[in-house]
Design an enzyme around this catalytic site. Structure first.
Site, PDB file in Angstrom:
ATOM      1  N   TYR A  70       0.845  -1.186   0.000  1.00  0.00           N
ATOM      2  CA  TYR A  70       0.000   0.000   0.000  1.00  0.00           C
ATOM      3  C   TYR A  70       0.885   1.242   0.000  1.00  0.00           C
ATOM      4  O   TYR A  70       1.463   1.611   1.005  1.00  0.00           O
ATOM      5  CB  TYR A  70      -0.911   0.023   1.225  1.00  0.00           C
ATOM      6  CG  TYR A  70      -1.881  -1.132   1.323  1.00  0.00           C
ATOM      7  CD1 TYR A  70      -2.170  -1.940   0.227  1.00  0.00           C
ATOM      8  CD2 TYR A  70      -2.518  -1.426   2.524  1.00  0.00           C
ATOM      9  CE1 TYR A  70      -3.063  -2.991   0.326  1.00  0.00           C
ATOM     10  CE2 TYR A  70      -3.412  -2.475   2.636  1.00  0.00           C
ATOM     11  CZ  TYR A  70      -3.685  -3.261   1.540  1.00  0.00           C
ATOM     12  OH  TYR A  70      -4.557  -4.304   1.654  1.00  0.00           O
ATOM     13  N   PHE A 109     -13.949  -5.851   0.718  1.00  0.00           N
ATOM     14  CA  PHE A 109     -14.940  -5.337  -0.219  1.00  0.00           C
ATOM     15  C   PHE A 109     -16.371  -5.639   0.230  1.00  0.00           C
ATOM     16  O   PHE A 109     -17.105  -6.365  -0.445  1.00  0.00           O
ATOM     17  CB  PHE A 109     -14.715  -5.889  -1.636  1.00  0.00           C
ATOM     18  CG  PHE A 109     -13.454  -5.425  -2.287  1.00  0.00           C
ATOM     19  CD1 PHE A 109     -12.964  -4.144  -2.075  1.00  0.00           C
ATOM     20  CD2 PHE A 109     -12.728  -6.271  -3.112  1.00  0.00           C
ATOM     21  CE1 PHE A 109     -11.785  -3.716  -2.673  1.00  0.00           C
ATOM     22  CE2 PHE A 109     -11.546  -5.844  -3.713  1.00  0.00           C
ATOM     23  CZ  PHE A 109     -11.073  -4.563  -3.491  1.00  0.00           C
ATOM     24  N   PRO A 110     -16.807  -5.073   1.372  1.00  0.00           N
ATOM     25  CA  PRO A 110     -18.165  -5.365   1.861  1.00  0.00           C
ATOM     26  C   PRO A 110     -19.258  -4.898   0.918  1.00  0.00           C
ATOM     27  O   PRO A 110     -20.396  -5.366   1.022  1.00  0.00           O
ATOM     28  CB  PRO A 110     -18.227  -4.608   3.195  1.00  0.00           C
ATOM     29  CG  PRO A 110     -17.145  -3.586   3.119  1.00  0.00           C
ATOM     30  CD  PRO A 110     -16.056  -4.194   2.283  1.00  0.00           C
ATOM     31  N   LEU A 111     -18.951  -4.001  -0.013  1.00  0.00           N
ATOM     32  CA  LEU A 111     -19.931  -3.572  -1.008  1.00  0.00           C
ATOM     33  C   LEU A 111     -19.433  -3.829  -2.427  1.00  0.00           C
ATOM     34  O   LEU A 111     -19.932  -3.227  -3.375  1.00  0.00           O
ATOM     35  CB  LEU A 111     -20.265  -2.086  -0.846  1.00  0.00           C
ATOM     36  CG  LEU A 111     -21.211  -1.729   0.303  1.00  0.00           C
ATOM     37  CD1 LEU A 111     -21.427  -0.232   0.355  1.00  0.00           C
ATOM     38  CD2 LEU A 111     -22.550  -2.443   0.151  1.00  0.00           C
ATOM     39  N   GLY A 112     -18.465  -4.720  -2.610  1.00  0.00           N
ATOM     40  CA  GLY A 112     -17.900  -4.973  -3.919  1.00  0.00           C
ATOM     41  C   GLY A 112     -18.677  -6.015  -4.701  1.00  0.00           C
ATOM     42  O   GLY A 112     -19.178  -6.986  -4.141  1.00  0.00           O
ATOM     43  N   GLY A 113     -18.811  -5.807  -6.004  1.00  0.00           N
ATOM     44  CA  GLY A 113     -19.385  -6.814  -6.882  1.00  0.00           C
ATOM     45  C   GLY A 113     -20.902  -6.899  -6.872  1.00  0.00           C
ATOM     46  O   GLY A 113     -21.473  -7.904  -7.306  1.00  0.00           O
ATOM     47  N   PHE A 114     -21.578  -5.864  -6.399  1.00  0.00           N
ATOM     48  CA  PHE A 114     -23.044  -5.867  -6.426  1.00  0.00           C
ATOM     49  C   PHE A 114     -23.548  -5.541  -7.826  1.00  0.00           C
ATOM     50  O   PHE A 114     -23.027  -4.638  -8.493  1.00  0.00           O
ATOM     51  CB  PHE A 114     -23.600  -4.819  -5.455  1.00  0.00           C
ATOM     52  CG  PHE A 114     -23.682  -5.261  -4.023  1.00  0.00           C
ATOM     53  CD1 PHE A 114     -24.896  -5.302  -3.363  1.00  0.00           C
ATOM     54  CD2 PHE A 114     -22.550  -5.644  -3.326  1.00  0.00           C
ATOM     55  CE1 PHE A 114     -24.976  -5.694  -2.046  1.00  0.00           C
ATOM     56  CE2 PHE A 114     -22.612  -6.036  -2.007  1.00  0.00           C
ATOM     57  CZ  PHE A 114     -23.839  -6.069  -1.360  1.00  0.00           C
ATOM     58  N   PRO A 135     -26.584  -3.918 -10.241  1.00  0.00           N
ATOM     59  CA  PRO A 135     -27.498  -2.789  -9.988  1.00  0.00           C
ATOM     60  C   PRO A 135     -28.761  -3.218  -9.244  1.00  0.00           C
ATOM     61  O   PRO A 135     -29.234  -2.503  -8.351  1.00  0.00           O
ATOM     62  CB  PRO A 135     -27.810  -2.283 -11.403  1.00  0.00           C
ATOM     63  CG  PRO A 135     -26.591  -2.636 -12.192  1.00  0.00           C
ATOM     64  CD  PRO A 135     -26.150  -3.969 -11.635  1.00  0.00           C
ATOM     65  N   LEU A 136     -29.305  -4.378  -9.584  1.00  0.00           N
ATOM     66  CA  LEU A 136     -30.513  -4.854  -8.923  1.00  0.00           C
ATOM     67  C   LEU A 136     -30.249  -5.140  -7.447  1.00  0.00           C
ATOM     68  O   LEU A 136     -31.047  -4.788  -6.568  1.00  0.00           O
ATOM     69  CB  LEU A 136     -31.027  -6.119  -9.620  1.00  0.00           C
ATOM     70  CG  LEU A 136     -32.351  -6.698  -9.080  1.00  0.00           C
ATOM     71  CD1 LEU A 136     -33.474  -5.684  -9.251  1.00  0.00           C
ATOM     72  CD2 LEU A 136     -32.696  -7.996  -9.826  1.00  0.00           C
TER      73      LEU A 136
END
Length: 290
Positions: free
Chosen positions: A66, A215-220, A222-223
């Protein structure tokens, strides 16, 4: 409200030989754009690290890649000398190239050099936890990990690593690593919409091994994002808060490492993860994966 007045959600977990807060802090976002170079606001980066510790967080996740080096050096500047209860986890198995990419680097010599770099930049004689980073930027890859993991085991036996884990790993690779030496954690992508590790999480929980999702919000899709936003609006919260709260309630061995470069956002994440989801909420959220 000061950060130190907040109560951390989720309680604690025994990671190796140390009790840590289940709500931790991921330091990746402290680097510059694309995780390269220094932060835009150096003092703010130091402040969020100090606020994380002041809030009671005892588990910080980092990597020498990083920056590279930048984030480890910020951690050292902000927090060294470290308190006895602070547990810093890092990673080895990759490097940064001139284009900002993340190529693998898992030969014995490359791994030893990365461990030396982590020791130097963090300012320690022994690393609390090293995850062997596997696969590539697209996810886990079914490849042999024997030589790479045995290299880290050898370094552990030399005393420069206390605990071992694997990251971006398949279930078979987790099992193979366990056949070589004990691990204390697995760090993989997992969230409401990407739940391919459900069986692995339950297995690890039974074995007393932590699971650390990134990535708790990764790869969602649109639906799926719309469905999550609908639940968040009904509960008067945000999608990130709902996602973090769901993860904490999913299994007691799940440790969170949400990242931010803002002390205000850190406080929001802590408060959001403390949201208590009802059985009805959980059933509706579980349908997002369908």
């Amino acid at each position: 409200m000061s950060t130190s007045t907040l109560t951390l959600p989720g309680g604690t977990w025994t990671l190796g030989d140390t009790t840590v807060s289940r709500f931790g802090y991921g330091a990746m976002q402290l680097a510059g754009p694309w995780v390269v170079g220094p932060p835009k606001d150096h003092d703010a980066a130091l402040a969020v690290l100090r606020d994380a510790v002041a809030s009671g967080i005892t588990h910080i996740d980092t990597a020498e890649t990083y920056g590279p080096r930048v984030v480890n050096e910020l951690i050292r500047e902000a927090l060294h000398p470290y308190t006895d209860d602070l547990f810093i986890a890092t990673k080895a198995g990759g490097r940064r190239d001139a284009q900002g990419g993340w190529p693998s680097a898992r030969t014995p010599d490359e791994l030893r050099a990365q461990i030396d770099d982590n020791l130097e930049t963090l300012g320690v004689d022994s690393l609390d936890l090293v995850h062997l980073r596997l696969g590539d930027a697209n996810g886990p890859v079914p490849e042999d990990i024997t030589e790479a993991f045995e290299t880290l085991v050898d370094l552990q036996q030399q005393g420069v690593i206390r605990h071992l884990g694997v990251s971006n790993a398949t279930a078979d690779q987790v099992a193979h690593a366990q056949s070589i030496a004990p691990i204390v954690s697995v760090q993989n992508m997992y969230n409401l919409a990407n739940r391919w590790d459900d069986e692995l999480i339950d297995q690890l929980a039974a074995e007393g091994i932590a699971y650390i999702p990134f990535f708790p919000l990764g790869g969602f899709s649109p639906l799926q994002s719309t469905a999550l936003s609908t639940v968040a609006t009904r509960l008067g919260s945000t999608p990130m808060s709902i996602a973090l709260a769901w993860l904490l309630q999913r299994s007691p061995n799940i440790l969170l490492i949400p990242g931010t470069s803002s002390s205000r956002h850190l406080r929001e994440n802590i408060a959001g993860a403390a949201l208590e989801l009802s059985g009805e909420d959980l059933r509706e959220l579980d349908d997002i994966d369908a």
